[in-house]
Scaffold this motif. Structure first.
Motif, PDB file in Angstrom:
ATOM      1  N   ALA A  26       0.868  -1.253  -0.009  1.00 54.10           N
ATOM      2  CA  ALA A  26       0.040  -0.186  -0.114  1.00 54.10           C
ATOM      3  C   ALA A  26       0.849   1.474  -0.045  1.00 54.10           C
ATOM      4  O   ALA A  26       0.571   1.955  -0.690  1.00 54.10           O
ATOM      5  N   ALA A  27       1.956   1.184   0.849  1.00 54.40           N
ATOM      6  CA  ALA A  27       2.847   2.300   0.887  1.00 54.40           C
ATOM      7  C   ALA A  27       3.574   2.760  -0.371  1.00 54.40           C
ATOM      8  O   ALA A  27       3.738   3.638  -0.965  1.00 54.40           O
ATOM      9  N   TYR A  28       3.901   1.570  -1.056  1.00 55.29           N
ATOM     10  CA  TYR A  28       4.781   1.615  -2.488  1.00 55.29           C
ATOM     11  C   TYR A  28       3.728   2.278  -3.492  1.00 55.29           C
ATOM     12  O   TYR A  28       4.029   2.855  -4.224  1.00 55.29           O
ATOM     13  N   ASN A  29       2.386   1.882  -3.394  1.00 54.73           N
ATOM     14  CA  ASN A  29       1.545   2.246  -4.544  1.00 54.73           C
ATOM     15  C   ASN A  29       1.261   3.761  -4.332  1.00 54.73           C
ATOM     16  O   ASN A  29       1.070   4.356  -5.229  1.00 54.73           O
ATOM     17  N   GLU A  30       1.002   3.938  -2.928  1.00 55.09           N
ATOM     18  CA  GLU A  30       0.850   5.438  -2.527  1.00 55.09           C
ATOM     19  C   GLU A  30       1.884   6.273  -3.025  1.00 55.09           C
ATOM     20  O   GLU A  30       1.754   7.366  -3.528  1.00 55.09           O
ATOM     21  N   PHE A  31       3.216   5.809  -2.725  1.00 56.57           N
ATOM     22  CA  PHE A  31       4.479   6.617  -3.241  1.00 56.57           C
ATOM     23  C   PHE A  31       4.369   6.900  -4.549  1.00 56.57           C
ATOM     24  O   PHE A  31       4.757   8.027  -5.078  1.00 56.57           O
ATOM     25  N   CYS A  32       4.109   5.782  -5.441  1.00 58.20           N
ATOM     26  CA  CYS A  32       4.101   5.790  -6.735  1.00 58.20           C
ATOM     27  C   CYS A  32       3.284   6.962  -7.412  1.00 58.20           C
ATOM     28  O   CYS A  32       3.588   7.603  -8.146  1.00 58.20           O
ATOM     29  N   ASP A  33       1.884   6.875  -6.692  1.00 57.53           N
ATOM     30  CA  ASP A  33       0.952   7.695  -7.089  1.00 57.53           C
ATOM     31  C   ASP A  33       1.243   9.228  -6.886  1.00 57.53           C
ATOM     32  O   ASP A  33       0.933  10.115  -7.543  1.00 57.53           O
ATOM     33  N   GLU A  34       1.885   9.218  -5.630  1.00 54.41           N
ATOM     34  CA  GLU A  34       2.136  10.921  -5.351  1.00 54.41           C
ATOM     35  C   GLU A  34       3.147  11.603  -5.951  1.00 54.41           C
ATOM     36  O   GLU A  34       3.207  12.645  -6.341  1.00 54.41           O
ATOM     37  N   ASN A  35       4.087  10.509  -6.473  1.00 54.97           N
ATOM     38  CA  ASN A  35       5.160  11.126  -7.226  1.00 54.97           C
ATOM     39  C   ASN A  35       5.253  11.158  -8.699  1.00 54.97           C
ATOM     40  O   ASN A  35       6.219  11.220  -9.318  1.00 54.97           O
ATOM     41  N   GLY A  36       4.265  10.492  -9.197  1.00 53.45           N
ATOM     42  CA  GLY A  36       3.667  10.258 -10.597  1.00 53.45           C
ATOM     43  C   GLY A  36       4.851   9.107 -11.258  1.00 53.45           C
ATOM     44  O   GLY A  36       5.163   9.165 -12.319  1.00 53.45           O
ATOM     45  N   LEU A  37       5.040   8.036 -10.619  1.00 57.67           N
ATOM     46  CA  LEU A  37       5.972   7.123 -10.830  1.00 57.67           C
ATOM     47  C   LEU A  37       5.184   5.810 -11.321  1.00 57.67           C
ATOM     48  O   LEU A  37       4.081   5.646 -10.978  1.00 57.67           O
ATOM     49  N   LYS A  38       5.880   5.153 -12.342  1.00 58.21           N
ATOM     50  CA  LYS A  38       5.102   4.028 -12.821  1.00 58.21           C
ATOM     51  C   LYS A  38       5.533   2.799 -11.585  1.00 58.21           C
ATOM     52  O   LYS A  38       6.589   2.622 -11.442  1.00 58.21           O
ATOM     53  N   ARG A  39       4.426   1.788 -11.416  1.00 54.48           N
ATOM     54  CA  ARG A  39       4.729   0.693 -10.634  1.00 54.48           C
ATOM     55  C   ARG A  39       5.662  -0.326 -11.428  1.00 54.48           C
ATOM     56  O   ARG A  39       4.878  -0.718 -12.465  1.00 54.48           O
ATOM     57  N   LEU A  40       6.406  -0.497 -11.079  1.00 59.23           N
ATOM     58  CA  LEU A  40       7.393  -1.453 -11.801  1.00 59.23           C
ATOM     59  C   LEU A  40       7.105  -3.016 -11.150  1.00 59.23           C
ATOM     60  O   LEU A  40       8.062  -3.418 -10.313  1.00 59.23           O
ATOM     61  N   SER A  41       5.952  -3.593 -11.553  1.00 59.42           N
ATOM     62  CA  SER A  41       5.925  -5.106 -11.029  1.00 59.42           C
ATOM     63  C   SER A  41       6.989  -5.885 -11.064  1.00 59.42           C
ATOM     64  O   SER A  41       7.419  -7.022 -10.245  1.00 59.42           O
ATOM     65  N   GLU A  42       7.815  -5.966 -12.295  1.00 59.12           N
ATOM     66  CA  GLU A  42       9.107  -6.884 -12.507  1.00 59.12           C
ATOM     67  C   GLU A  42      10.010  -6.674 -11.278  1.00 59.12           C
ATOM     68  O   GLU A  42      10.955  -7.482 -10.986  1.00 59.12           O
ATOM     69  N   ARG A  43      10.111  -5.450 -10.769  1.00 55.01           N
ATOM     70  CA  ARG A  43      10.986  -5.348  -9.616  1.00 55.01           C
ATOM     71  C   ARG A  43      10.609  -5.739  -8.082  1.00 55.01           C
ATOM     72  O   ARG A  43      11.184  -5.660  -7.501  1.00 55.01           O
ATOM     73  N   LEU A  44       9.309  -6.296  -8.397  1.00 50.78           N
ATOM     74  CA  LEU A  44       8.649  -6.735  -6.886  1.00 50.78           C
ATOM     75  C   LEU A  44       8.509  -8.181  -6.907  1.00 50.78           C
ATOM     76  O   LEU A  44       8.257  -8.762  -6.001  1.00 50.78           O
ATOM     77  N   THR A  45       8.678  -8.801  -8.161  1.00 54.80           N
ATOM     78  CA  THR A  45       8.710 -10.440  -8.327  1.00 54.80           C
ATOM     79  C   THR A  45      10.148 -11.061  -7.622  1.00 54.80           C
ATOM     80  O   THR A  45      11.129 -10.610  -7.650  1.00 54.80           O
ATOM     81  N   ILE A  46       9.624 -12.123  -6.970  1.00 53.81           N
ATOM     82  CA  ILE A  46      10.663 -13.019  -6.496  1.00 53.81           C
ATOM     83  C   ILE A  46      10.310 -14.377  -6.917  1.00 53.81           C
ATOM     84  O   ILE A  46       9.122 -14.936  -7.527  1.00 53.81           O
ATOM     85  N   ALA A  47      11.679 -15.350  -6.992  1.00 49.77           N
ATOM     86  CA  ALA A  47      11.070 -16.731  -7.428  1.00 49.77           C
ATOM     87  C   ALA A  47      10.304 -17.417  -6.612  1.00 49.77           C
ATOM     88  O   ALA A  47      10.070 -17.458  -5.356  1.00 49.77           O
ATOM     89  N   LYS A  48       9.278 -18.343  -7.103  1.00 45.96           N
ATOM     90  CA  LYS A  48       8.084 -18.909  -6.469  1.00 45.96           C
ATOM     91  C   LYS A  48       7.187 -18.198  -5.793  1.00 45.96           C
ATOM     92  O   LYS A  48       6.326 -18.996  -5.192  1.00 45.96           O
ATOM     93  N   TRP A  49       7.082 -17.186  -6.071  1.00 42.75           N
ATOM     94  CA  TRP A  49       6.054 -16.015  -5.463  1.00 42.75           C
ATOM     95  C   TRP A  49       5.125 -16.131  -6.655  1.00 42.75           C
ATOM     96  O   TRP A  49       5.157 -15.369  -7.632  1.00 42.75           O
ATOM     97  N   ASP A  50       3.832 -16.570  -6.591  1.00 41.25           N
ATOM     98  CA  ASP A  50       2.810 -16.666  -7.547  1.00 41.25           C
ATOM     99  C   ASP A  50       1.666 -16.080  -7.088  1.00 41.25           C
ATOM    100  O   ASP A  50       1.586 -15.751  -6.022  1.00 41.25           O
ATOM    101  N   ARG A  51       0.536 -16.257  -7.905  1.00 51.10           N
ATOM    102  CA  ARG A  51      -0.691 -15.795  -7.258  1.00 51.10           C
ATOM    103  C   ARG A  51      -1.323 -16.608  -6.078  1.00 51.10           C
ATOM    104  O   ARG A  51      -1.735 -16.137  -5.184  1.00 51.10           O
TER     105      ARG A  51
END
Length: 114
Positions: free
Chosen positions: A69-94
């Motif tokens: 939530a903090a990451y999404n809020e920070f990106c919204d406040e600063n006009g940044l694109k959320r980079l989901s590829e930077r949040l991924t780790i191995a074996k973390w799926d849906r």
């Protein structure tokens, strides 16, 4: 000269914002790894240890939800694109994410009733 209109103060601010975004992303990845470890321990545990592991897993899952939530809020406040590829780790799926969200909800509900 293409760099004649270069504003070093604006560039410094943009750099600091990007570094803050990278810090938030690193923290999210670390918390995901910790959640996976506690989930494995929870599944392998028995008796009172299993309950202890479950509580710790719920606590880490709640932390992960707050960090997202903090990451999404920070990106919204600063006009940044959320980079989901930077949040991924191995074996973390849906399914891992769904288990973590459910554990975070259980943790939040448990905190309200206590």
């Amino acid at each position: 000269n293409p760099f004649e209109d270069y504003d070093s103060e604006e560039n410094r601010k943009a750099y600091e914002i990007q570094q803050r975004q990278r810090t938030l992303e690193r923290r999210i990845r670390n918390t995901k790894r910790e959640c996976m470890c506690w989930d494995i321990a929870r599944q392998a545990g028995q008796g009172t240890m299993k309950d202890l592991f479950e509580k710790e897993y719920q606590r880490k899952a709640a932390l992960l939800a707050r960090q997202n939530a903090a990451y999404n809020e920070f990106c919204d406040e600063n006009g940044l694109k959320r980079l989901s590829e930077r949040l991924t780790i191995a074996k973390w799926d849906r399914s891992q994410a769904a288990k973590a969200r459910a554990a975070a909800k259980r943790y939040a509900n448990g905190k309200k009733t206590d």
